[in-house]
Design a protein around this motif. Sequence first.
Motif: not given
Length: 103
Positions: A48-57, A74-85
């Motif tokens: 459940d990564v939010t835009g604020d989480d990415v902005r604070a990274l 970080a990119l792999e983590h975000l890519a997995g989250e995007v794939d799941q969504l």
Amino acid sequence: MTTALIYLVVMIAVAAVVFLLASAVFGRGEELAPLPPGASPTRLPPEDVTGDDVRALRFQQAVRGYRMSEVDWALEHLAGEVDQLRGRIAELEQEIATRTSAE
């Protein structure tokens, strides 16, 4: 004699400045234990990564930029989250299409 003394004082001052500069840049020779493979001090929520989480990274800066392993993680983590969504969106769209075709 005075000229030699001035040269000696200047040479000691330059050596002291070089020593202090090298100590500041390279530290005192201490080394941190390396992180285990795949580990990173960079933090993101497990899901459940939010835009604020990415902005604070933030990534640690190395001498020549950011640490590639942290950025890759970080990119792999975000890519997995995007794939799941996107997978969930596809499921919901399929469900809606099934319901509308049944009606």
